[in-house]
Write an enzyme that holds these catalytic residues in place. Sequence first.
Site, short mmCIF file in Angstrom:
data_model
loop_
_atom_site.label_atom_id
_atom_site.label_comp_id
_atom_site.label_asym_id
_atom_site.label_seq_id
_atom_site.Cartn_x
_atom_site.Cartn_y
_atom_site.Cartn_z
N GLU A 144 -23.18 -2.57 7.02
CA GLU A 144 -21.44 -2.40 6.26
C GLU A 144 -20.64 -2.54 7.53
O GLU A 144 -20.39 -1.26 7.54
CB GLU A 144 -21.19 -1.61 5.39
N GLU A 153 -14.28 -5.78 12.39
CA GLU A 153 -14.66 -3.85 13.48
C GLU A 153 -16.47 -4.76 13.44
O GLU A 153 -16.83 -4.20 14.81
CB GLU A 153 -15.19 -3.14 12.38
N1 SAH Z 1 -23.61 2.15 6.25
C1 SAH Z 1 -22.65 3.60 6.06
C2 SAH Z 1 -21.11 3.74 6.89
C3 SAH Z 1 -20.27 1.92 6.93
S1 SAH Z 1 -19.78 2.42 8.15
C4 SAH Z 1 -22.47 3.45 4.32
O1 SAH Z 1 -22.53 2.09 4.55
O2 SAH Z 1 -21.82 4.27 4.10
C5 SAH Z 1 -19.86 1.49 9.58
C6 SAH Z 1 -20.43 2.28 10.93
O3 SAH Z 1 -21.08 1.71 11.42
C7 SAH Z 1 -19.62 2.83 11.41
O4 SAH Z 1 -20.64 4.20 11.32
C8 SAH Z 1 -19.90 2.87 13.01
O5 SAH Z 1 -19.25 4.07 13.96
C9 SAH Z 1 -20.99 2.28 12.48
N2 SAH Z 1 -20.62 1.08 13.78
C10 SAH Z 1 -20.18 -0.50 13.39
N3 SAH Z 1 -20.27 -1.08 14.71
C11 SAH Z 1 -21.78 -0.85 15.01
C12 SAH Z 1 -23.05 -1.25 15.88
N4 SAH Z 1 -23.01 -2.57 16.49
N5 SAH Z 1 -23.97 -1.06 16.19
C13 SAH Z 1 -23.63 1.01 15.33
N6 SAH Z 1 -23.86 1.27 15.01
C14 SAH Z 1 -22.27 0.64 14.71
#
Ligand code: SAH
Length: 697
Positions: A144, A153
């Site tokens: 996500e 993002e």
């Molecule tokens: N999966 C959770 C949070 C989604 S928010 C849910 O659905 O509730 C997205 C998260 O991904 C954030 O915490 C951000 O720090 C992390 N993130 C984004 N890109 C990333 C990457 N390439 N590798 C690891 N973490 C990542």
Amino acid sequence: MKTFCGRANPTTGSMEWLEEGEDYDYHQEIARSRYADMLHDKDRNVKYYQGIRAAVSRVKERGEKAIVLDIGTGTGLLSMMAASAGADFCYAIEVFKPMANAAVKIVEKNGFSDKIKVINKHSTEVTVGPDGDMECRANILVTELFDTELIGEGALPTYEHAHKYLVQEGCEAVPHRATVYVQLVESKRMWSWKKLLPVHIEAEDGEKILVPPSEMENCPGVPSVCDIQLNQMPSSDFSTLSDVVTMFSVDFSKPVQSASTYYRVQLEPVKSGKAQIVLSWWDIDMDPLGMINCTMAPYWVKSTSALQWRDHWMQCVYFLPREEPVLQGEKLYLTACRDEYSVWYNLQKAREGENKADEEEHKADVPVESPVCRCRAHLLWNRPRFGELNDQNRTHQYIKALRKVLKTDSVCLCISDGSLLPVLAHYLGAKQVQCMHPSRIDLYHPHELWQAFLKANHLEDNIKIIEARPELLKPSHLEDKKISVLVGEPFFTTSLLPWHNLYFWYARTAVSTHLASNVTVLPQSASLHMMIVEFQDLWRIRSPCGICEGFDVRTMDDMIKDSLNFRESKEAEPHPLWEYPCKSLSDPQEVLTFDFTKAVPQHCLSTEGSVKLLRKGKSHGAVLWMEYHLAADISVSTGLMQMSNEKGNCEWNPHCKQAVYFFSSVIESEILSDPTAVTYTINFDTKTGEIAMDFKL
Ligand code: SAH
């Protein structure tokens, strides 16, 4: 272990991951994060869970072990869903250290420690193999990583890398695909966010029209996305010129390419008009057949009963490079260009007699460069600021006030970033007009922008730009005259909260020795106003979630609460309330006043009092805003514009953010022979220019 922190780079509009020092504290990031909003997003959570269950079943039906890679696990929610759905093992990757730590705790508390391994790394650093972070490649990819623009993002490079190195060929992906939709519209309101429109001024000697310089007129603006709660935009504020069109899709179960590319669709306007804006949103199918769909479509596209409120995903407003008159039924090509992180649009008319085979020809016309602001105005002013400058009613208020205070022999100094006031003052007959743009001088060179603006209007000999900061003002800057009229909107680019524009007061204090003894200051004063409100939805972003789809996420709630309480006194945060409906529970109350005719005092300005809850409802927080008293009987509000008395529905200034202070606990008030009172203390620290507050319910 390295700690990374996401930051938007204002020169590129993209996210960058910066390594921070060991002692960096993340309270601000956590307190202001979107995790709570995501956990409250029932529609999203339910559909992820359905999609994950279906993917695990498909893998199991093939007789394979279900090995999940969850990139960006946050609280660990999606991994816990996968483990509950029967996945054999989950690798939960999270780059943000405090979140990775929280995920470990949450996973343990929910009893999944043997099935979920939390890895505090960026996914591109993750290794696979017997000694690696992952024993083997995964066959289910869950993520996500989307923002309102879908790719802002960094979802595309993350997927590209994951398919190359971390997952098996033919893996299942949840979501399976994303589709971006667009609709062409005409909207005076939204177009006024893109550039300065001609300003009409009734001057002493007839009507004057101020025009932007040609660089500004043709400037493509900035690539950063304009994301808004489109559901709060009344249908009277725009007119749709096309049907909803599918612009492009990304299949996340196949290798993804992040390199810059473009997509192109043909469309025929359903109505003639001025094509100005492309509205855009996306949906995600959680499964290959598209039975489990989560959509960001706005109210006029889907039934309102299906609308899920959320703030972490909204809708996008894209500005076409130029306004294009279009005719109903004529053939148009709309092109979406994208790089790794952002999308921008271009509209072309099909040439006479053109058919599909000629389409190739258009390739040469497709702009590959992302929009870069050449005129500098888009670096100095954000989109709401353009809207504010283009608001003729507001300009009219300032004209009325200036008329009251200006005389033919006025020596006028304006202190505000890129303001029209000096030009208004000149046209209204002030003898000598000078202006100062104090914010961010080194970064954005507002002087050059302003020089170009004055030149375009042949005013460079009439209005002088002073390139000094207020404290360095010298008599020679003012041709050895004293200032008889000091004006400001006030507006400063660097302001975040409403009271940050009180910088005008500090600047006024710094130029005190240059003021004539009978100086007029406009605004003469400002006041801070406060009201207790019940939000329709915004409360979700700071409200604890407790149990999410059966998983205990209270660790996350506690972490947010700790971060909110980290400073001695909690802080207010800026939100544009036209996008976030609320109902007033109290009358608006003036709580502090700031007298610009005098210098900033040495001592703090404090107040305390109580406010009665007059309507039934939940007190989620207090809203605060500034009002500027320009001259006798003429005030402008940067907050409340109107309120309906029976229901307490509020209309907010559409160009400004207001300050919202969320209460740590909500009280529910009933009707009310003896209304509940909320007591407050508010303190303006003149040393720091910040306001601290506390409320007792
Ligand atoms: N999966 C959770 C949070 C989604 S928010 C849910 O659905 O509730 C997205 C998260 O991904 C954030 O915490 C951000 O720090 C992390 N993130 C984004 N890109 C990333 C990457 N390439 N590798 C690891 N973490 C990542």
